[in-house]
Design an enzyme around this catalytic site. Structure first.
Site, PDB file in Angstrom:
ATOM      1  CE  LYS A 105      18.884  28.842   7.478  1.00  0.00           C
ATOM      2  NZ  LYS A 105      19.521  27.597   6.985  1.00  0.00           N
ATOM      3  CB  THR A 114      18.243  28.855  12.699  1.00  0.00           C
ATOM      4  OG1 THR A 114      18.615  29.847  13.669  1.00  0.00           O
ATOM      5  CG2 THR A 114      17.049  29.368  11.928  1.00  0.00           C
ATOM      6  CE1 TYR A 122      19.811  32.395   8.702  1.00  0.00           C
ATOM      7  CE2 TYR A 122      18.991  32.590  10.953  1.00  0.00           C
ATOM      8  CZ  TYR A 122      19.720  31.902   9.993  1.00  0.00           C
ATOM      9  OH  TYR A 122      20.343  30.721  10.329  1.00  0.00           O
TER      10      TYR A 122
END
Length: 367
Positions: free
Chosen positions: A153, A125, A149
């Site tokens: 990741k 991402t 998040y």
């Protein structure tokens, strides 16, 4: 016939990828989490739910992942499953870490121990870049995650890279910048905007509340981005690629364009709500797709204006069908604008925690 396993096949990207692979002659398997409410509307909407084989699995459960791999016997694994909402990661940081960080490692371990020539794609991402100031961001830009998040990741990104180098596994990371579509979930700001615009046009809603209007993102079209996932897996050697459009727009611009599609003035309906602000946000993300263009021969074609138009008209069509009493697969009935959902806003609003919470935290700290 090639065989592919897609985790998170019920999300936004999974159905588009499954449709692409089916068109290329693949046998497609997909994992999904058992929940109290089935969430297959996207697969139904694309008309492929009868064409894929679904396997219940959870990224936190090694046994279920091993079962999924042995059952599907895949040539390619696309790991798209995640707790993918940045805002929720502040409310559930431990769950986000368990799924988004450790899930990829479990798959890599399975591939390593099985000793099979399985190719692995990890959905990375643009949130990895976080607070970095260099623009545009490319494959060499340092990462500085700004959310649980993104931090989770980042772990899976590096584990994918490490297993590639240490064990010779064909493992690659797709650093995808924001990509949207009519299949985007209503918890994401783009779909929240287009869904609200459609409802306002039909007199079903009176206003739209948003957080940061100046947040700037590089928005692309999801069906184009899943094609790059497949292209990455067809190369002779695995590598990591940034997938982006190379241009940015603010949330305010997205809202303005969305209202304009239906002939409305966004300033009459949009209200800024401080309760929707995140504890820590990423203000500007813009990716450079040069490497993907040079190596994979890929470039985006759907423009920002066209993307917004596609999403607004799709939501308008849904609500018109809803008013006509038609039954069709979509997600709006699963959400309610009347729900009062409590979020962890203590730090944001400067409130003192309740005494009971304070005592509990104290006990946990001493434990």
């Amino acid at each position: 016939m090639k065989r592919a396993l897609i985790t998170g096949i019920t999300g936004q990207d999974g159905p588009y990828l499954a449709k692409l692979l089916l068109e290329k002659g693949y046998k497609v398997f997909g994992t999904y989490r058992r929940t109290s409410t089935p969430n297959f509307w996207r697969l139904q909407q694309l008309g492929i739910i009868q064409k894929v084989t679904l396997i219940p699995a959870d990224l936190s459960d090694m046994a279920s992942l091993l079962e999924a791999v042995t059952t599907s016997d895949p040539d390619e694994i696309y790991n798209l499953a995640a707790q993918s909402f940045v805002g929720n990661s502040f409310d559930t940081p431990l769950l986000t870490t368990e799924i988004d960080a450790s899930g990829a490692t479990r798959f890599l371990e399975i591939i390593r121990h099985l000793g099979k020539n399985i190719r692995f794609y990890q959905a990375s991402t643009s949130e990895l870049y976080g607070a970095v100031r260099k623009t545009p961001q490319d494959e060499t830009t340092p990462f500085m995650p700004n959310s649980p998040y993104a931090a989770a990741k980042l772990y899976s990104f590096h584990m994918t890279r490490i297993y590639r180098k240490a064990y010779g596994i064909f493992a690659c990371n797709g650093i995808l910048f924001n990509h949207e579509s009519p299949l985007r979930g209503l918890e994401f700001v783009t779909r929240k905007i287009t869904n609200s615009v459609a409802k306002i046009k039909l007199g079903l809603q009176s206003e739209l509340r948003l957080g940061h209007l100046e947040t700037r993102r590089d928005w692309g079209f999801a069906p184009e981005y899943v094609k790059v996932m497949w292209l990455m897996m067809q190369q002779d050697h695995p590598d990591d690629f940034v997938i982006a459009t190379g241009e940015t727009h603010t949330v305010g611009e997205f809202a303005e364009e969305a209202f304009a599609v239906l002939g409305l003035d966004w300033r009459k309906y949009v209200k800024v709500d401080s309760r929707l602000l995140r504890p820590l946000d990423v203000s500007h993300l813009c990716g450079s797709p040069k490497k993907a263009q040079d190596v994979l021969g890929w470039k985006p074609h759907v423009t920002f204006k066209r993307l917004v138009e596609i999403m607004v008209k799709a939501d308008l069509d849904r609500w018109q069908k809803y008013r006509q009493g038609k039954i069709f697969p979509w997600d709006a009935p699963s959400y309610s604008s009347e729900m009062d959902i409590i979020s962890r806003t203590v730090a944001r609003e400067g409130k003192r925690p309740a005494r009971g919470i304070t005592r509990l935290l104290g006990r946990l700290g001493r434990g």
